[in-house]
Design an enzyme around this catalytic site. Structure first.
Site, mmCIF file in Angstrom:
data_model
loop_
_atom_site.group_PDB
_atom_site.id
_atom_site.type_symbol
_atom_site.label_atom_id
_atom_site.label_comp_id
_atom_site.label_asym_id
_atom_site.label_seq_id
_atom_site.Cartn_x
_atom_site.Cartn_y
_atom_site.Cartn_z
ATOM 1 N N ARG A 1 -5.396 6.506 -7.428
ATOM 2 C CA ARG A 1 -5.135 7.944 -7.338
ATOM 3 C C ARG A 1 -5.095 8.587 -8.726
ATOM 4 O O ARG A 1 -5.623 9.691 -8.932
ATOM 5 C CB ARG A 1 -3.830 8.177 -6.588
ATOM 6 C CG ARG A 1 -3.874 7.686 -5.150
ATOM 7 C CD ARG A 1 -2.498 7.597 -4.509
ATOM 8 N NE ARG A 1 -1.873 8.916 -4.351
ATOM 9 C CZ ARG A 1 -0.662 9.093 -3.813
ATOM 10 N NH1 ARG A 1 0.041 8.041 -3.408
ATOM 11 N NH2 ARG A 1 -0.166 10.295 -3.683
ATOM 12 N N LEU B 1 0.861 -1.179 0.000
ATOM 13 C CA LEU B 1 0.000 0.000 0.000
ATOM 14 C C LEU B 1 0.898 1.230 0.000
ATOM 15 O O LEU B 1 1.989 1.204 0.580
ATOM 16 C CB LEU B 1 -0.888 0.040 1.253
ATOM 17 C CG LEU B 1 -2.008 -1.013 1.385
ATOM 18 C CD1 LEU B 1 -2.693 -0.871 2.741
ATOM 19 C CD2 LEU B 1 -3.016 -0.889 0.258
ATOM 20 N N ASP B 2 0.438 2.292 -0.642
ATOM 21 C CA ASP B 2 1.185 3.543 -0.587
ATOM 22 C C ASP B 2 1.378 3.964 0.862
ATOM 23 O O ASP B 2 0.544 3.669 1.726
ATOM 24 C CB ASP B 2 0.436 4.663 -1.318
ATOM 25 C CG ASP B 2 0.386 4.446 -2.817
ATOM 26 O OD1 ASP B 2 1.140 3.592 -3.331
ATOM 27 O OD2 ASP B 2 -0.416 5.135 -3.481
ATOM 28 N N ARG B 3 2.440 4.673 1.115
ATOM 29 C CA ARG B 3 2.718 5.141 2.468
ATOM 30 C C ARG B 3 1.549 5.949 3.033
ATOM 31 O O ARG B 3 1.226 5.839 4.219
ATOM 32 C CB ARG B 3 3.989 6.006 2.473
ATOM 33 C CG ARG B 3 4.416 6.485 3.847
ATOM 34 C CD ARG B 3 5.739 7.233 3.779
ATOM 35 N NE ARG B 3 6.187 7.669 5.095
ATOM 36 C CZ ARG B 3 7.330 8.279 5.338
ATOM 37 N NH1 ARG B 3 8.163 8.522 4.326
ATOM 38 N NH2 ARG B 3 7.662 8.644 6.555
#
Length: 321
Positions: free
Chosen positions: A250, A148-150
């Protein structure tokens, strides 16, 4: 996996030839190199792949090449940072993960990853979620099944055994694993926009930062959307990625004209400022649900991560329509 060194010196500074066994098969070569070259920036890994310094069976390969049993991999000499110790399990960032375990058995666990915590260390980050979990469990066999993205919170699947990792990775490749995200986006999402299929192309900057854009020559990508709740200030949407590209949700929301609140890479500054005034301090993207076939029981397993209090409080301040 057997390593044959061309020198008895430090193998990180000499060419290594690695034989891939069945247990290592199925991994992308770039991900494999990250495990072999700990401390090496991702930008350098892609550079040595691009320059042909990494060879599989004496041939050049692309970063998305999937290793097969019997392959022989040439790993060139690189400068490797000294391995760092695992973080202290008593650190607040580490100990909080105990209360964020959503599901656990002898084979795997699912954790509700906090926003702001990277999934692994590197590139100036002393440790990430996986190092923290290894510290808590006193085990170095834990491995990330996906990422997962930070800035993103929510369900993250971790395998406890290499055999489990292989089976779960196979589900990802075969698109059997189902993920549902929640995102607060700008504007009024149309009911007609049920899917975004814009192809995506990733660029890795010299700093190692990843940026993604819609590009006709990019990789096929698809995200399916449903409206969860309309607000006067925006729309809460449910996003289900069919493919698993970097920053896919996103960029797809941005491409649809509805960027996610507080997205510092692909967002709208005015919309983010409005949400910040309501108390939002992070990207409003949350991996709500993860469903998969349990590798041991073969049961269809669904795990849900509740929204963090900050996100709930922001939604409560919005005007439903």
């Amino acid at each position: 996996m057997r390593a044959m060194n061309e020198s008895t010196q430090d193998t990180h500074h000499q060419v290594r030839w690695l034989d891939i066994d069945a247990d290592m098969a199925g991994q992308r070569i770039d991900n494999f190199l990250r495990t072999q070259l700990k401390g090496v920036p991702k930008s350098m890994i892609y550079r040595i792949l691009r320059k042909g310094e990494v060879r599989v069976n004496k041939k050049r390969i692309k970063p998305d090449y999937k290793l097969q049993a019997g392959d022989q991999v040439r790993v060139p000499p690189v400068r490797v940072s000294a391995p760092t110790d695992l973080p202290n399990p008593n650190l607040a960032q580490v100990s909080q993960l105990t209360d964020r375990i959503l599901y656990e058995d002898d084979y795997l666990l699912v954790v509700n990853k906090p926003a702001g915590m990277a999934v692994h260390g590197g590139s100036g980050i002393s440790f990430g979620l996986i190092e923290a979990l290894r510290s808590l469990r006193g085990s170095d066999t834990l491995e990330l099944v996906h990422r997962l993205d930070r800035e993103t919170s929510g369900c993250l699947l971790v395998a406890k055994k290499r055999s489990m990792l292989r089976l779960l990775n196979a589900q990802l490749r075969e698109k059997q694993m189902k993920k549902i995200y929640l995102a607060l986006v700008q504007g009024e999402w149309s009911k007609l926009d049920r899917a975004v299929t814009a192809p995506l192309r990733k660029q890795v900057l010299q700093s190692g930062e990843r940026m993604v854009r819609v590009d006709g020559e990019g990789k096929p990508s698809e995200t399916r959307f449903k409206i969860r709740q309309r607000f006067a200030e925006g729309t809460l949407v449910q996003a289900s990625p069919v493919t698993g590209r970097t920053h896919q949700i996103r960029v797809h929301t941005q491409a649809a004209g509805h960027p996610i609140a507080m997205d510092d890479k692909y967002g709208d500054q005015e919309f983010s400022a409005a949400m910040r005034s309501l108390g939002l301090q992070r990207l409003f993207l949350h991996a709500e649900t993860l469903s998969f076939y349990h590798p041991k029981s073969e049961d269809w397993t669904t795990v849900e991560a509740p929204l963090d209090a900050e996100l709930v409080q922001v939604l409560d301040k919005l005007t439903k329509v």
